[in-house]
Design a protein around this motif. Sequence first.
Motif, PDB file in Angstrom:
ATOM      1  N   MET A 195       0.813  -1.237   0.109  1.00 16.22           N
ATOM      2  CA  MET A 195       0.087  -0.142  -0.151  1.00 16.22           C
ATOM      3  C   MET A 195       0.813   1.378  -0.023  1.00 16.22           C
ATOM      4  O   MET A 195       1.752   1.329   0.745  1.00 16.22           O
ATOM      5  N   ILE A 196       0.542   2.115  -1.001  1.00 13.63           N
ATOM      6  CA  ILE A 196       1.247   3.339  -0.919  1.00 13.63           C
ATOM      7  C   ILE A 196       0.008   4.606  -0.509  1.00 13.63           C
ATOM      8  O   ILE A 196      -0.745   4.852  -1.098  1.00 13.63           O
ATOM      9  N   LYS A 197       0.769   5.337   0.491  1.00 14.58           N
ATOM     10  CA  LYS A 197      -0.085   6.287   1.129  1.00 14.58           C
ATOM     11  C   LYS A 197       0.831   7.551   0.705  1.00 14.58           C
ATOM     12  O   LYS A 197       1.883   7.942   1.097  1.00 14.58           O
ATOM     13  N   ILE A 198      -0.026   8.444  -0.036  1.00 15.10           N
ATOM     14  CA  ILE A 198       0.433   9.651  -0.682  1.00 15.10           C
ATOM     15  C   ILE A 198      -0.344  10.928   0.103  1.00 15.10           C
ATOM     16  O   ILE A 198      -1.566  10.910  -0.136  1.00 15.10           O
ATOM     17  N   LYS A 199       0.471  11.726   0.699  1.00 11.70           N
ATOM     18  CA  LYS A 199      -0.370  12.847   1.067  1.00 11.70           C
ATOM     19  C   LYS A 199       0.749  14.098   0.945  1.00 11.70           C
ATOM     20  O   LYS A 199       1.521  14.280   1.939  1.00 11.70           O
ATOM     21  N   LEU A 200       0.673  14.767  -0.046  1.00 15.31           N
ATOM     22  CA  LEU A 200       1.940  15.759  -0.436  1.00 15.31           C
ATOM     23  C   LEU A 200       1.512  17.009  -1.038  1.00 15.31           C
ATOM     24  O   LEU A 200       0.403  16.942  -1.873  1.00 15.31           O
ATOM     25  N   HIS A 201       2.154  17.944  -0.788  1.00 10.58           N
ATOM     26  CA  HIS A 201       1.997  19.233  -1.465  1.00 10.58           C
ATOM     27  C   HIS A 201       3.323  19.841  -1.756  1.00 10.58           C
ATOM     28  O   HIS A 201       4.491  19.697  -1.260  1.00 10.58           O
ATOM     29  N   LYS A 202       2.961  20.517  -2.836  1.00  8.55           N
ATOM     30  CA  LYS A 202       4.214  21.160  -3.754  1.00  8.55           C
ATOM     31  C   LYS A 202       3.921  22.063  -4.479  1.00  8.55           C
ATOM     32  O   LYS A 202       3.036  22.002  -5.242  1.00  8.55           O
ATOM     33  N   ALA A 203       4.303  23.469  -4.312  1.00  8.37           N
ATOM     34  CA  ALA A 203       4.140  24.497  -5.381  1.00  8.37           C
ATOM     35  C   ALA A 203       5.081  24.365  -6.750  1.00  8.37           C
ATOM     36  O   ALA A 203       6.256  24.213  -6.355  1.00  8.37           O
ATOM     37  N   LEU A 204       4.212  24.282  -7.533  1.00  9.74           N
ATOM     38  CA  LEU A 204       4.997  24.207  -8.741  1.00  9.74           C
ATOM     39  C   LEU A 204       5.162  25.516  -9.799  1.00  9.74           C
ATOM     40  O   LEU A 204       4.184  25.955  -9.828  1.00  9.74           O
ATOM     41  N   HIS A 205       6.358  25.604 -10.242  1.00  8.25           N
ATOM     42  CA  HIS A 205       6.284  26.874 -11.269  1.00  8.25           C
ATOM     43  C   HIS A 205       6.070  26.316 -12.631  1.00  8.25           C
ATOM     44  O   HIS A 205       6.835  25.983 -13.322  1.00  8.25           O
ATOM     45  N   ALA A 206       4.647  26.259 -13.113  1.00  6.53           N
ATOM     46  CA  ALA A 206       4.343  25.836 -14.479  1.00  6.53           C
ATOM     47  C   ALA A 206       4.240  26.737 -15.269  1.00  6.53           C
ATOM     48  O   ALA A 206       4.423  28.111 -14.824  1.00  6.53           O
ATOM     49  N   ALA A 207       4.021  26.574 -16.595  1.00  5.68           N
ATOM     50  CA  ALA A 207       4.234  27.428 -17.704  1.00  5.68           C
ATOM     51  C   ALA A 207       3.030  28.516 -17.298  1.00  5.68           C
ATOM     52  O   ALA A 207       3.192  29.668 -17.875  1.00  5.68           O
ATOM     53  N   GLN A 208       1.921  28.187 -16.987  1.00 10.82           N
ATOM     54  CA  GLN A 208       0.690  28.954 -16.602  1.00 10.82           C
ATOM     55  C   GLN A 208       1.038  29.797 -15.467  1.00 10.82           C
ATOM     56  O   GLN A 208      -0.087  30.641 -15.014  1.00 10.82           O
ATOM     57  N   GLY A 209       1.993  29.601 -14.622  1.00 12.31           N
ATOM     58  CA  GLY A 209       2.301  30.224 -13.398  1.00 12.31           C
ATOM     59  C   GLY A 209       2.184  29.542 -12.220  1.00 12.31           C
ATOM     60  O   GLY A 209       2.517  28.141 -12.415  1.00 12.31           O
ATOM     61  N   GLU A 210       2.199  29.862 -11.015  1.00  9.05           N
ATOM     62  CA  GLU A 210       2.133  29.074  -9.821  1.00  9.05           C
ATOM     63  C   GLU A 210       1.103  28.035  -9.838  1.00  9.05           C
ATOM     64  O   GLU A 210      -0.183  28.293 -10.331  1.00  9.05           O
ATOM     65  N   MET A 211       1.397  26.821  -9.431  1.00  2.49           N
ATOM     66  CA  MET A 211       0.184  26.055  -9.023  1.00  2.49           C
ATOM     67  C   MET A 211       0.700  25.107  -7.904  1.00  2.49           C
ATOM     68  O   MET A 211       1.664  24.768  -7.809  1.00  2.49           O
ATOM     69  N   LEU A 212      -0.382  24.798  -7.364  1.00  3.83           N
ATOM     70  CA  LEU A 212      -0.189  24.061  -6.115  1.00  3.83           C
ATOM     71  C   LEU A 212      -0.585  22.520  -6.369  1.00  3.83           C
ATOM     72  O   LEU A 212      -1.723  22.313  -6.768  1.00  3.83           O
ATOM     73  N   LEU A 213       0.338  21.578  -6.340  1.00  7.32           N
ATOM     74  CA  LEU A 213       0.101  20.196  -6.558  1.00  7.32           C
ATOM     75  C   LEU A 213      -0.289  19.512  -5.200  1.00  7.32           C
ATOM     76  O   LEU A 213       0.621  19.703  -4.303  1.00  7.32           O
ATOM     77  N   ASP A 214      -1.417  19.134  -5.301  1.00 11.30           N
ATOM     78  CA  ASP A 214      -2.095  18.717  -3.698  1.00 11.30           C
ATOM     79  C   ASP A 214      -2.351  17.267  -4.036  1.00 11.30           C
ATOM     80  O   ASP A 214      -3.625  16.930  -4.890  1.00 11.30           O
ATOM     81  N   LEU A 215      -1.685  16.429  -3.523  1.00 12.20           N
ATOM     82  CA  LEU A 215      -2.075  14.826  -3.655  1.00 12.20           C
ATOM     83  C   LEU A 215      -2.824  14.223  -2.574  1.00 12.20           C
ATOM     84  O   LEU A 215      -1.799  14.410  -1.357  1.00 12.20           O
ATOM     85  N   ASN A 216      -3.724  13.628  -2.612  1.00 13.17           N
ATOM     86  CA  ASN A 216      -4.140  12.625  -1.418  1.00 13.17           C
ATOM     87  C   ASN A 216      -4.741  11.471  -1.993  1.00 13.17           C
ATOM     88  O   ASN A 216      -5.849  11.331  -2.420  1.00 13.17           O
ATOM     89  N   LEU A 217      -3.655  10.383  -1.962  1.00 17.75           N
ATOM     90  CA  LEU A 217      -4.103   9.063  -2.552  1.00 17.75           C
ATOM     91  C   LEU A 217      -3.560   7.862  -1.746  1.00 17.75           C
ATOM     92  O   LEU A 217      -2.612   7.843  -1.007  1.00 17.75           O
ATOM     93  N   GLU A 218      -4.396   6.704  -2.031  1.00 11.20           N
ATOM     94  CA  GLU A 218      -3.842   5.530  -1.694  1.00 11.20           C
ATOM     95  C   GLU A 218      -3.786   4.303  -2.667  1.00 11.20           C
ATOM     96  O   GLU A 218      -4.837   4.288  -3.285  1.00 11.20           O
ATOM     97  N   ILE A 219      -2.714   3.956  -3.060  1.00  7.76           N
ATOM     98  CA  ILE A 219      -2.682   3.041  -4.022  1.00  7.76           C
ATOM     99  C   ILE A 219      -2.435   1.483  -3.394  1.00  7.76           C
ATOM    100  O   ILE A 219      -1.418   1.401  -2.621  1.00  7.76           O
ATOM    101  N   GLU A 220      -3.310   0.466  -3.875  1.00  7.08           N
ATOM    102  CA  GLU A 220      -2.934  -0.837  -3.457  1.00  7.08           C
ATOM    103  C   GLU A 220      -1.707  -1.534  -3.917  1.00  7.08           C
ATOM    104  O   GLU A 220      -1.483  -1.248  -5.061  1.00  7.08           O
TER     105      GLU A 220
END
Lengths: 291, 223
Positions: A1-26
């Motif tokens: 089981m992979i538990k993901i709860k992560l945040h990261k501010a990305l500098h994308a081409a369209q400007g600032e974007m917040l990557l907000d992941l909250n997932l569980e993968i069996e």
Amino acid sequence: MIKIKLHKALHAAQGEMLLDLNLEIEQGTLVAIYGPSGAGKTSTLKILSGLLQPDSGMLSVNDNLWFDTKQKINLKPQQRNVGYLFQDYALFPNMTVLQNLAFALSKKQDRSILQELIEMMELGELQNRKPATLSGGQKQRVALARALVQRPQILLLDEPLSALDRKIRSKLQNYILSIHRKYNLTTILISHDIGEIHKLADKVIILENGQVAQEGTPTDIFINQKISGKFKFTGEVLNIEQEEVVYIVTVLIQNQIVKVIAQSTEIEGLKIGDQVMVASKAFNPIIYKID
Amino acid sequence: MNWEPLILTFKLALVTTTILLVLSIPLAYWLAYTKSRLKPVVETLVSMPLVLPPTVLGFYFLIAFSPNNAFGNWLNEWLGIKLVFSFVGLVIVSIIYSLPFMVHPIQSGLSSIPLSLKEAAYVMGKSRYSTLVNVLLPNIKPSILTGIVLAFAHTVGEFGVVLMIGGNIPGQTKVASIAIYDEVESLNYAAANFYSAVLFVTSFCILLLVYLINGGHLKRFWK
């Protein structure tokens, strides 16, 4: 089981974007990540492999913490044992196919895995060639084999098949499925191809602007949307031509080419290459046994 | 004919290039991958010898290394090294003078390698050192060769900086470029011509070799 709860501010081409992941993968599932470009798909894989450091959150794999801002844990990519297939394959140009695979061996690892993978990926005749002399599909097979040398628990595939033609793509999809099952991997695949996702994935995650927009099985997400028809297939539009007052749309469904008659209102906004669903409710298909 | 200045020139160039290669790889690696705010400052310092007149560099070295000043005096008293008018001093100043010629090609070579190669090696569990030696450097061989040759050739061609800090001591600091100047001053054109011709032909051959190798023209002979 992979538990993901992560945040990261990305500098994308369209400007600032917040990557907000909250997932569980069996463990043992094959998950596809689908979404427009710039949605944070590749960044997600880089964060999982440790190549990109998130701002905050936690990541655990089979109850081992790989990243946790609270406990200040951050395993280096070298310590995570992840197989990563890069979009550009990232084969080392100075090494032959065999040397590329052998470089991925860890210090005390048995070399027998090399022969096993070479046989499985049918690389025998290519093993002494340099990457520059290989075709796209061949490079892809080498890169896939190389990602498996270290016997990873998790395999990350960044749009592995997008640059290949249909026939080779279908062959490589079979390779991916068979290694996924054989080595009991947890595989995360980025793909733009709905057909491919249907064929390979147990689960789809749709990423939009750094957020998980939808999650579910491919059928739930791509097909069970509005129509409750009994007879329906997804395919790709190959051609649209006008014939008298109607249009004939040629659709590729799996490996079959189908022609569908459409009204001008139906083809509005439809272009070649679009993914479409062909469905019918008002008639009963007849089933024949083929001798 | 007196071969001494020519031998000294090539000895100086060889020693300088070897030390430069060892120094430049980590420096170029840092410059190619760092996100530090210091990067532009370090880049400027590395490139300064490109624009400064060699005499400026030589002048400040002369001042700094002179036994009449604190630093030069300390070197002289404690380590017994005299850097002014000595071969060791020439090597040090040549390293600084030729630094950009070695660092720039290696840095641009490293920057042109797709990031994914480095990342792929990390994901395979390889250390930074192993990645540098096994993946990055073998794939920028032409850049390294260019750096070696440019640094070597530039050291051979040094004049102003040697004149300032090295002087004209036979067997110590009298390199070919100084010897040529010296012979012309004393109207000894035959000797000047000899040194010049040797330098001209060697430089031509070295550069030709680089273009042949980097252009892939020699490949058919060893395949």
